[in-house]
Design a protein around this motif. Structure first.
Motif, PDB file in Angstrom:
ATOM      1  N   GLU A   1       2.383   1.611  -3.472  1.00  0.00           N
ATOM      2  CA  GLU A   1       1.392   2.136  -4.418  1.00  0.00           C
ATOM      3  C   GLU A   1       1.191   3.636  -4.225  1.00  0.00           C
ATOM      4  O   GLU A   1       1.024   4.385  -5.195  1.00  0.00           O
ATOM      5  CB  GLU A   1       0.068   1.394  -4.262  1.00  0.00           C
ATOM      6  CG  GLU A   1       0.132  -0.044  -4.746  1.00  0.00           C
ATOM      7  CD  GLU A   1      -1.137  -0.836  -4.443  1.00  0.00           C
ATOM      8  OE1 GLU A   1      -1.933  -0.368  -3.591  1.00  0.00           O
ATOM      9  OE2 GLU A   1      -1.318  -1.915  -5.046  1.00  0.00           O
TER      10      GLU A   1
ATOM     11  N   ALA B   1       0.836  -1.207   0.000  1.00  0.00           N
ATOM     12  CA  ALA B   1       0.000   0.000   0.000  1.00  0.00           C
ATOM     13  C   ALA B   1       0.872   1.258   0.000  1.00  0.00           C
ATOM     14  O   ALA B   1       0.570   2.239  -0.700  1.00  0.00           O
ATOM     15  CB  ALA B   1      -0.933  -0.006   1.204  1.00  0.00           C
ATOM     16  N   LYS B   2       1.949   1.251   0.760  1.00  0.00           N
ATOM     17  CA  LYS B   2       2.865   2.402   0.770  1.00  0.00           C
ATOM     18  C   LYS B   2       3.563   2.543  -0.577  1.00  0.00           C
ATOM     19  O   LYS B   2       3.766   3.658  -1.072  1.00  0.00           O
ATOM     20  CB  LYS B   2       3.892   2.244   1.893  1.00  0.00           C
ATOM     21  CG  LYS B   2       3.295   2.331   3.293  1.00  0.00           C
ATOM     22  CD  LYS B   2       4.357   2.483   4.356  1.00  0.00           C
ATOM     23  CE  LYS B   2       5.236   1.269   4.461  1.00  0.00           C
ATOM     24  NZ  LYS B   2       6.239   1.402   5.552  1.00  0.00           N
TER      25      LYS B   2
END
Length: 272
Positions: free
Chosen positions: A85, A82-83
């Motif tokens: 992305e 997620a980071k």
């Protein structure tokens, strides 16, 4: 037996990836300076094994051509992805599922292999054989860990240790034997590297890093310890009152302000 241990160790980190990522220290720049000095050049490929939420992988984003973060916990790896992305998916960094003793990477493909606060969760000798296999000649393996608790105040540190020690005890008491995690001793990492016979040079390096911290983060540093989370998940309700007492003490000491805390680090390296 080892496979049961590996499964239990991976499961230990389920359910608190965001808490872990928001409180744990980012690896300091000294890691890059030390390992690049031993390698003698900018690394082409760094493999960060047991990378968790990527705190030790993103560190290399401007200092290596390629970074491969390997993490078997889906929860932890999801936070890292997620980071990644959110950073518009930098091509030089990838995260993948994998175990330390079977990385699935080509032989002689890595310049540096790191384990940031993770080597003690890995069966050392099968892991070291795999690391030596993927390292190029002259490549560097480094296992580095910070000391707990971080330096701040003796009363806070005493209460921190009381809370986490109780978490350790209750996790052992409540978890079925076949589900209990196993840690190898950190103070034997160097001995394991030397005993493997795979590295021509090995040593320990000690350094430190100051970070700014507020009360909530300091409390969460304790709460992010795996044994404490395991005990809470298994129903150790008495830990909640201990945690509340710890929070009260920390908040009183910080008085709504940020303070500097000191993380001591111990790095054990091996050069192939």
């Amino acid at each position: 037996m080892i496979e049961h241990i590996r499964t239990s160790n991976v499961k230990r980190f389920t359910g608190f990836g965001a808490l872990y990522d928001g409180s744990r220290p980012t690896a300091p720049q000294e890691v890059i300076q030390i390992l690049t000095a031993y390698l003698g050049r900018k690394p082409q490929t760094v493999v960060d094994v047991g990378c968790g939420t990527g705190l030790s992988s993103f560190l290399w984003i401007d200092d290596a051509d390629q970074i491969i973060g390997v993490e078997p916990s889906d929860d932890m790896r999801a936070v890292a992805v997620a980071k990644w992305e959110a950073m518009d998916k930098p091509a030089s960094l990838i995260f993948q599922n994998g175990l330390s003793h079977e990385l699935g990477l080509p032989s002689g493909s890595a310049d540096i292999v790191t384990c940031s606060q993770s080597f003690h969760w890995m069966e050392p000798q099968s892991t070291l054989r795999e690391f030596a296999r993927i390292l190029r000649p002259g490549g560097v393996f480094a296992a580095y860990d910070c000391d707990w608790p971080p330096v701040i105040d003796w009363q806070i540190e005493q209460q921190y240790l009381k809370l986490t020690t109780l978490g350790d005890q209750r996790a052992v008491e409540l978890a079925p034997e076949h589900e209990q995690a196993h840690k190898w001793k950190k103070d034997e990492h160097l001995k394991q590297i030397e005993a493997s016979g795979l590295f021509r040079y090995a040593r320990e390096i000690v350094f430190h890093n100051w970070e700014s911290c507020d009360a909530n983060r300091y409390v969460n540093l304790a709460l992010s310890q795996g044994s404490l989370q395991t005990a809470l998940k298994l129903g150790a309700k008495e830990l909640e009152s201990e945690a509340a007492e710890f929070r009260e003490l920390v908040e009183k000491a910080f008085a709504g302000e940020e303070r500097s805390i000191l993380f001591g680090y111990r790095m054990r390296i091996g050069i192939v």
